[in-house]
Design a protein around this motif. Structure first.
Motif, PDB file in Angstrom:
ATOM      1  N   GLY A 108       0.823  -1.212   0.000  1.00 44.64           N
ATOM      2  CA  GLY A 108       0.000   0.000   0.000  1.00 44.64           C
ATOM      3  C   GLY A 108       0.851   1.253   0.000  1.00 44.64           C
ATOM      4  O   GLY A 108       0.559   2.217  -0.712  1.00 44.64           O
ATOM      5  N   ALA A 112       0.998   4.210  -2.673  1.00 40.56           N
ATOM      6  CA  ALA A 112       0.769   5.587  -2.247  1.00 40.56           C
ATOM      7  C   ALA A 112       1.899   6.491  -2.732  1.00 40.56           C
ATOM      8  O   ALA A 112       1.665   7.630  -3.128  1.00 40.56           O
ATOM      9  N   LYS A 138      -5.673  13.581  -3.442  1.00 44.50           N
ATOM     10  CA  LYS A 138      -5.051  13.494  -2.126  1.00 44.50           C
ATOM     11  C   LYS A 138      -6.089  13.654  -1.015  1.00 44.50           C
ATOM     12  O   LYS A 138      -6.029  12.963   0.004  1.00 44.50           O
ATOM     13  N   GLY A 141      -8.101  10.562  -0.974  1.00 43.55           N
ATOM     14  CA  GLY A 141      -7.192   9.481  -0.602  1.00 43.55           C
ATOM     15  C   GLY A 141      -7.019   9.426   0.906  1.00 43.55           C
ATOM     16  O   GLY A 141      -6.962   8.353   1.498  1.00 43.55           O
ATOM     17  N   ALA A 142      -6.985  10.626   1.527  1.00 47.19           N
ATOM     18  CA  ALA A 142      -6.798  10.662   2.976  1.00 47.19           C
ATOM     19  C   ALA A 142      -7.980  10.047   3.695  1.00 47.19           C
ATOM     20  O   ALA A 142      -7.807   9.426   4.749  1.00 47.19           O
ATOM     21  N   THR A 144      -9.952   7.623   2.413  1.00 44.69           N
ATOM     22  CA  THR A 144     -10.074   6.179   2.172  1.00 44.69           C
ATOM     23  C   THR A 144      -8.982   5.410   2.902  1.00 44.69           C
ATOM     24  O   THR A 144      -9.107   4.208   3.085  1.00 44.69           O
ATOM     25  N   GLU A 145      -7.944   6.123   3.318  1.00 48.29           N
ATOM     26  CA  GLU A 145      -6.827   5.442   3.989  1.00 48.29           C
ATOM     27  C   GLU A 145      -7.279   4.661   5.232  1.00 48.29           C
ATOM     28  O   GLU A 145      -6.887   3.509   5.410  1.00 48.29           O
ATOM     29  N   GLU A 197     -10.141   3.746  -6.043  1.00 51.44           N
ATOM     30  CA  GLU A 197      -8.751   3.905  -6.468  1.00 51.44           C
ATOM     31  C   GLU A 197      -8.596   3.845  -7.988  1.00 51.44           C
ATOM     32  O   GLU A 197      -7.701   4.465  -8.542  1.00 51.44           O
TER      33      GLU A 197
END
Lengths: 321, 223
Positions: A108, A112, A138, A141-142, A144-145, A197
């Protein structure tokens, strides 16, 4: 009669090659299925290869004021994407020598890094759409992290490690492991993360030209020629990597080579591509049956994935997962 | 290499069905259309009936088959049909937004559900019919139904929240008292029918007075 055995390094290289060469095929299949569902004839399945070949022959331009990073980014990203197949079970059900170099989390992180490099390159251009895309990628993305982390935690609680090979073996071991709610919920959450993603509906339209709704697609706007080709190829490879992770670790870890002989490995290549085509078909159906979410509704989509992942953890803690 | 402490196949199936019921409850939280909400309730009732049938088959309790059929007819067919008929008269389509945004509602409900999960787990109730996880999940369904009732500001969502709360309760009864006399279970189901009538009258009167299904205007008794 002796069967030809491959050495582990060769198999490992074959894993990378399978991802790199097979990725455009999967993209082509998805585009074709999508077109057929919409009643169009659609492009040839092999069209993405021709597109890439065409782009490699074109000249490349860089916006004024961009530095060497802008030109290096596509290759760094591609290198990241081709590192991950070394870590995950692509063709074999047993771990290859470099398979223990990193766990799911490590893979991962490498993905990233690739996404970060592309975002920085897009931000360097000064083009508003590319910057908008990278900033959105971004931001979302933060959020879904945490989902990804919870899925990894689920794997960790189930197998007491977070190596993808071990989870695949656990799932194969008995039907008890498949119907347990934790496994089903974590797989569903991972599937939603993959939709996010790979930039599919309901997050964004994959082939559209409306820049304002774009997230992933907007980032390579300023790249051209071979650089653009490498970026596109990279995102196709990323898609196949995520499909492989879902299929060979979570949903369908069958049909992989258990020995080192050539026939088994070749069969595994064919089966992986076949499974990915089926998954791609499912994604194409989703693409055609849902509308794109408005940008601020994406949090709801992610909240749903988060719910699935956290329920997986809860049921595990209660001893019933 | 096998994982640590995987439940048996039957437990896994039962737990998964229970979790599906909980997920449907969460879907109700975010359903914006009244009809969609009623439909979700019908599906949830169907899944609860399936759970009853699974327990009947897996644990050899034949009277649960009867319960499964009766609860399917009552909760997945008759009650949704009645609510949909009432809705047709009211000619309202969209439930008003809740007090919070959908994502925050879901996060809040996760916290509440977690509370339910772990409090019930510490009670250490065991049953020989269903795994204890199903009990925790059923309790979470009840609590999330409360969140739905509290957060939504229209009569239909509140009514559906109440009915789905009953679904959670019948799941609890499946876990702790699967051998309960059938007549009691059926009595509960008819109780539900009474609740439907009461909510129906409430919806009609409310709609007649305020020309909407929203409860925002009900502020006359506020100090």
């Amino acid at each position: 009669m002796t069967t030809l055995e491959l050495t582990p390094p060769v198999i490992q290289a074959t894993q990378v090659l399978t991802i790199a060469v097979g990725a455009p095929l999967i993209t082509g299949v998805i585009a074709r299925v999508e077109a057929m569902l919409q009643g169009r004839h659609g492009p040839r399945v092999l069209q993405p290869y021709s597109d890439l070949a065409k782009l490699f022959r074109k000249e490349s331009l860089a916006p004024r004021g961009t530095g060497p990073f802008f030109l290096a980014a596509p290759f760094v990203a591609m290198a990241c994407y081709l590192t991950v197949p070394l870590l995950i079970p692509v063709l074999t059900s047993y771990a290859l020598p470099l398979g223990f170099m990193g766990d799911i989390l490590g893979g991962g992180f490498v993905l990233a890094l690739a996404s970060f490099v592309v975002a920085v390159a897009a931000a360097e251009t000064g083009d508003s759409y590319a910057q908008l895309g990278s900033s959105r990628a971004k931001t979302f993305g933060a959020i879904t992290e945490p989902v990804v982390l919870l899925v990894v935690f689920t794997v960790a609680i189930v197998t007491a490690t977070d190596l993808p090979y071990v989870l695949g073996a656990t799932v194969r071991s008995s039907p008890d492991q498949i119907v347990r709610p934790a496994h089903l919920l974590a797989s569903a959450a991972l599937f939603m993360v993959i939709l996010f993603e790979t930039g599919r509906i309901p997050i964004e339209t994959h082939t559209g030209t409306t820049e304002l709704g774009m997230i992933e697609e907007a980032r390579p706007f300023e790249h051209s020629g071979p650089y653009f080709a490498v970026l596109k190829w990279g995102s196709m490879a990323k898609q196949l990597i995520l499909f492989t992770l879902l299929l060979n670790v979570f949903v369908a870890p069958w049909g992989m080579a258990a020995t080192r002989d050539v026939g088994g490995v070749l069969l595994a290549v064919v089966l992986l591509l076949a499974k990915s085509c089926v998954l791609g078909g499912v994604i194409a159906v989703i693409d055609d049956s849902f509308a794109k979410l408005r940008l601020f509704k994406i949090t709801e989509f992610v909240a749903a994935a988060f719910l699935l992942a956290i329920l997986a953890i809860f049921t595990l803690y209660l001893g019933g997962g | 290499m096998t994982g640590t402490g995987a439940p048996t196949l039957f437990d896994g199936v039962a737990n998964t069905i229970a979790v599906v019921v909980l997920l449907l409850e969460f879907l109700m939280l975010r359903a914006a259309m009244l009809r969609a909400q009623v439909r979700l309730y019908a599906i949830q009732s169907l899944v609860v009936s399936v759970l009853a049938a699974v327990v009947a088959a897996g644990r050899d309790v034949p009277e649960l088959y009867v319960l499964a059929v009766v609860s399917f007819l009552m909760k997945a067919v008759i009650v949704p049909w009645l609510i949909l008929r009432l809705l047709r008269d009211a000619s309202a389509e969209i439930a008003g937004s809740g007090v919070l945004s959908v994502a925050s509602e879901v996060l809040l409900a996760i916290v509440v559900a977690a509370f339910g999960f772990f409090t019930v787990n510490t009670l250490d109730i065991h049953s020989d019919v269903l795994p204890a996880t199903a009990l925790s999940v059923a309790f979470a369904v009840v609590l999330v139904a409360f969140v739905l009732i509290i957060m939504r500001r229209d009569v239909v969502s509140q009514a559906v929240g109440f009915f789905s709360l009953e679904n959670g309760v019948s799941m609890v009864s499946l876990v702790v008292a699967a051998g309960m006399p059938l007549i009691l279970e059926v009595a509960f189901l008819f109780d539900l029918l009474v609740a439907v009538v009461v909510f129906g009258v409430l919806m009609r009167v409310h709609h007649g007075r305020t020309r909407s299904l929203s409860t925002i205007e009900l502020t006359r008794l506020r100090g």
